[in-house]
Design an enzyme around this catalytic site. Structure first.
Site, PDB file in Angstrom:
ATOM      1  N   CYS A   8      23.964 129.486  31.259  1.00 35.10           N
ATOM      2  CA  CYS A   8      22.585 128.145  30.185  1.00 35.10           C
ATOM      3  C   CYS A   8      21.184 128.399  30.723  1.00 35.10           C
ATOM      4  CB  CYS A   8      22.664 127.004  30.998  1.00 35.10           C
ATOM      5  SG  CYS A   8      24.256 126.542  31.249  1.00 35.10           S
ATOM      6  N   CYS A 276      14.935 134.276  41.291  1.00 42.00           N
ATOM      7  CA  CYS A 276      16.672 134.908  40.712  1.00 42.00           C
ATOM      8  C   CYS A 276      16.177 135.979  40.883  1.00 42.00           C
ATOM      9  CB  CYS A 276      17.540 134.775  40.346  1.00 42.00           C
ATOM     10  SG  CYS A 276      18.837 135.790  39.032  1.00 42.00           S
ATOM     11  N   ASP A 388      21.496 152.108  32.519  1.00 35.63           N
ATOM     12  CA  ASP A 388      22.152 150.197  32.327  1.00 35.63           C
ATOM     13  C   ASP A 388      21.326 149.577  33.385  1.00 35.63           C
ATOM     14  OD1 ASP A 388      23.626 148.530  31.973  1.00 35.63           O
ATOM     15  OD2 ASP A 388      25.677 149.411  31.911  1.00 35.63           O
ATOM     16  N   ASP A 389      21.571 148.290  32.824  1.00 37.78           N
ATOM     17  CA  ASP A 389      20.623 146.990  33.987  1.00 37.78           C
ATOM     18  C   ASP A 389      21.695 147.204  34.883  1.00 37.78           C
ATOM     19  OD1 ASP A 389      22.211 145.510  32.947  1.00 37.78           O
ATOM     20  OD2 ASP A 389      21.003 146.274  30.900  1.00 37.78           O
ATOM     21  N   CYS A 426      27.554 135.728  43.574  1.00 38.39           N
ATOM     22  CA  CYS A 426      26.120 135.147  43.587  1.00 38.39           C
ATOM     23  C   CYS A 426      27.136 134.020  43.045  1.00 38.39           C
ATOM     24  CB  CYS A 426      25.907 134.845  41.612  1.00 38.39           C
ATOM     25  SG  CYS A 426      24.691 134.305  41.168  1.00 38.39           S
ATOM     26  N   CYS A 502      15.224 135.959  45.015  1.00 38.53           N
ATOM     27  CA  CYS A 502      17.374 136.043  46.112  1.00 38.53           C
ATOM     28  C   CYS A 502      17.489 136.928  45.073  1.00 38.53           C
ATOM     29  CB  CYS A 502      17.128 134.408  45.634  1.00 38.53           C
ATOM     30  SG  CYS A 502      19.142 134.788  45.399  1.00 38.53           S
ATOM     31  N   CYS A 505      22.930 138.923  46.125  1.00 39.39           N
ATOM     32  CA  CYS A 505      24.369 139.323  45.212  1.00 39.39           C
ATOM     33  C   CYS A 505      23.966 140.564  45.346  1.00 39.39           C
ATOM     34  CB  CYS A 505      24.644 139.754  43.445  1.00 39.39           C
ATOM     35  SG  CYS A 505      22.702 139.796  43.180  1.00 39.39           S
TER      36      CYS A 505
END
Ligand code: SF4
Length: 544
Positions: A8, A276, A388-389, A426, A502, A505
């Site tokens: 979002c 994040c 690639d990210d 996450c 953060c 993950c």
């Protein structure tokens, strides 16, 4: 990369009734600044394409608050391809204050009922309110149980917005229109990351950012004109200068009210920030500046860091860097520039393949096949450094490597990822919620197992990512080599110390209490699930 989604973005806007009209207001004047919301939401479309919505406030109509929301992208939801319909909608919603929202959601939550903002009408102005938020409540289940312990309470839908609604209602019951206390009480029990926008029928508004600053939120004001958004690009494109745009500090809120103007207040002390880190890697619009760090420049630096680690022989004649469009472009440019080899678009992205939620029964593999077209004119006979990210489930990456070779004619494919491997779920809003779905996790499991592991901290001590594991992963993917950027280099490229980010993950270090609890639960489920499978068989390639 299309395997991970943010859930979002929020925006808010207000033109106070006093003072000169801002030059940034629309032609229709201060009473209709709500017209700027669709434009702001378009700038945040990267954060969610499932639904878009708006609530507006106008003292010039009986219905003081009015809410409109619809499933679809911003242009679909607001009928922007139909000028007459769009104009009528904007006329109907005209107001001096407004909040807006774009949303991504898992397939079981695509109903309009889950779309934000949520309006709750009431005959008392302080109790008639609307709100929208970006984020996730980690202790949702506990709070839900607590609320439902009272027989008089019920939940209309299975969503954390219900918890927020209950808490807002009970805070307003006690504190009426004191928005500072309303925010403080509402968020007191919430463990998670959020950026919240609220407005009541008095025309009082607040925006607030969680105490760890996990979710981004920035604001700007020019005299009596105020705006806030998840990302700075939405404010910059309204006409605010880069210097005018500020971050809402963690645990702070901004109250906007006709009698008080714009006030910034701390509603909860922040012991440490935990922004994040994936915002810079993937989620955010490259044109945004998050917590003082340009997303584009961070991505470029990540590419430069990858270049520093390059050990594969290359030369400018037969080697090229190819980004996976679009979020990897800046990192690929940075890497290619540092290596002094060309960065070429050997993969074209089809922008018209449709949004995730309308893809129905299509598999991820099929989606990846239709989404990217390899260009033999660029790739034929080349040694390709594919940037690639991130690699989450690996389905997309497998398809890309295969197509770069078979369709594009690349002679070698070396995958470079400008962040560490994702090793855990996450619980703060990105849609990866189990260990078993993650590609890198299966390799760590094979090497280190889960014996003696009871919590995610154990994993961070035990699961040491090595070049050997990287090589095994490359073989499994079918590429010539694979390299991830270590967390230290990633945080250096972002320019924020690891302690203020953060990276749960990746590191298993969850910045909140309930994040840790959910990770322990997910780990437990993972262990049970692994007991039912043979750990020593070769890893299965997952299709979905
Ligand atoms: S766990 Fe990963 S994706 Fe989730 S908030 Fe933390 S860094 Fe971002």
């Amino acid at each position: 990369m299309s395997e991970i989604h943010e859930e979002c973005g929020v925006v808010a806007i207000y033109h106070l009734p006093t003072g000169p009209v801002s030059p940034l207001a629309p032609a229709q004047g201060r009473e209709e600044v709500s017209r700027l919301i669709p434009r702001m939401l378009l700038d945040l479309q990267n954060r969610g394409q499932l639904s878009a919505g708006i609530s507006t406030y106008s003292p010039n109509r009986t219905q003081l608050l009015r809410t409109y929301k619809k499933i679809g992208s911003v242009s679909e939801a607001f009928h922007q391809s139909n000028p007459g319909k769009f104009a009528r909608l904007m006329d109907c919603l005209a107001g001096r204050a407004a909040i807006g929202h774009v949303r991504y959601a898992p397939e079981n939550q695509i109903d309009r009922d889950f779309a934000h903002p949520f309006e709750r009408s009431h005959i008392k102005k302080s109790k008639w309110f609307t709100f929208a938020f970006n984020g996730a409540i980690c202790n949702y289940s506990e709070l839900k149980q607590e609320l439902l312990a009272d027989d008089a309470s019920c939940f209309a839908r299975e969503a954390d917005s219900e918890v927020m609604t209950h808490f807002l209602c009970s805070a307003i019951k006690t504190y009426d229109a004191d928005l500072f206390e309303v925010c403080r009480q509402t968020t007191k029990k919430i463990d998670g990351g959020y950026a919240l926008a609220f407005m009541n029928a008095w025309g009082h508004m607040f925006v607030a950012r969680d105490p760890r600053g996990m979710k981004p939120l920035c604001y700007a004001f020019d005299g009596s004109f105020f705006a806030a958004a998840s990302e700075s690009v939405a404010l910059f494109n309204l006409g605010f200068s880069s210097e005018d745009i500020k971050n809402v500090p963690p645990g702070h809120m901004i109250i906007v009210a006709p009698d008080k103007g714009v006030e910034i207040k701390e509603f909860c002390p922040s012991s440490r920030a935990a922004h994040c880190f994936f915002e810079w890697i993937y989620f955010a619009n490259a044109a945004s500046v998050m917590d003082g760090k340009s997303v584009y420049l961070v991505r470029k630096r990540l590419g430069e860091e990858l270049a520093k680690l390059e050990t594969t022989p290359y030369n400018a004649e037969d080697s090229i860097v190819v980004p996976v469009p679009d979020t990897s472009k800046a990192a690929a440019d940075g890497m290619a520039y540092a290596l002094k080899i060309p960065c070429l678009e050997g993969l074209m992205r089809n922008r018209y393949t449709g949004r995730t939620f309308i893809d129905g029964g299509e598999t991820r593999k099929r989606k990846a096949q239709t989404k990217y077209t390899p260009l033999p004119q660029v790739l034929e006979g080349k040694r390709v450094f594919l940037v690639d990210d991130s690699i989450v489930r690996s389905t997309t990456m497998r398809v890309l490597i295969d197509r770069l070779r078979k369709v594009g004619g690349a002679k070698e494919v070396h995958v470079r990822v400008p962040c560490p491997p994702i090793l855990g779920p996450c619980f703060y809003g990105a849609d990866m919620s189990s260990y078993s779905e993650l590609f890198a996790t299966s390799f760590m499991l094979r090497h280190y197992g889960l014996d003696g592991v009871t919590c995610s901290e154990d994993l961070s001590m035990k699961w040491n990512f090595t070049p050997e594991i990287e090589e095994e992963m490359a073989q499994d993917l079918g590429c010539d080599s694979l390299r991830f950027l270590p967390m230290k280099a990633t945080s250096e490229a972002i320019g924020i110390p690891p302690l203020w980010l953060c990276s749960a993950c990746v590191t298993h270090e969850h910045p909140t209490e309930y994040g840790c609890k959910l990770a322990a639960k997910a780990l437990q489920e993972f262990k049970l699930c692994m007991k039912e499978t043979l750990l020593d068989v070769p890893f299965q390639k997952k299709e979905d």
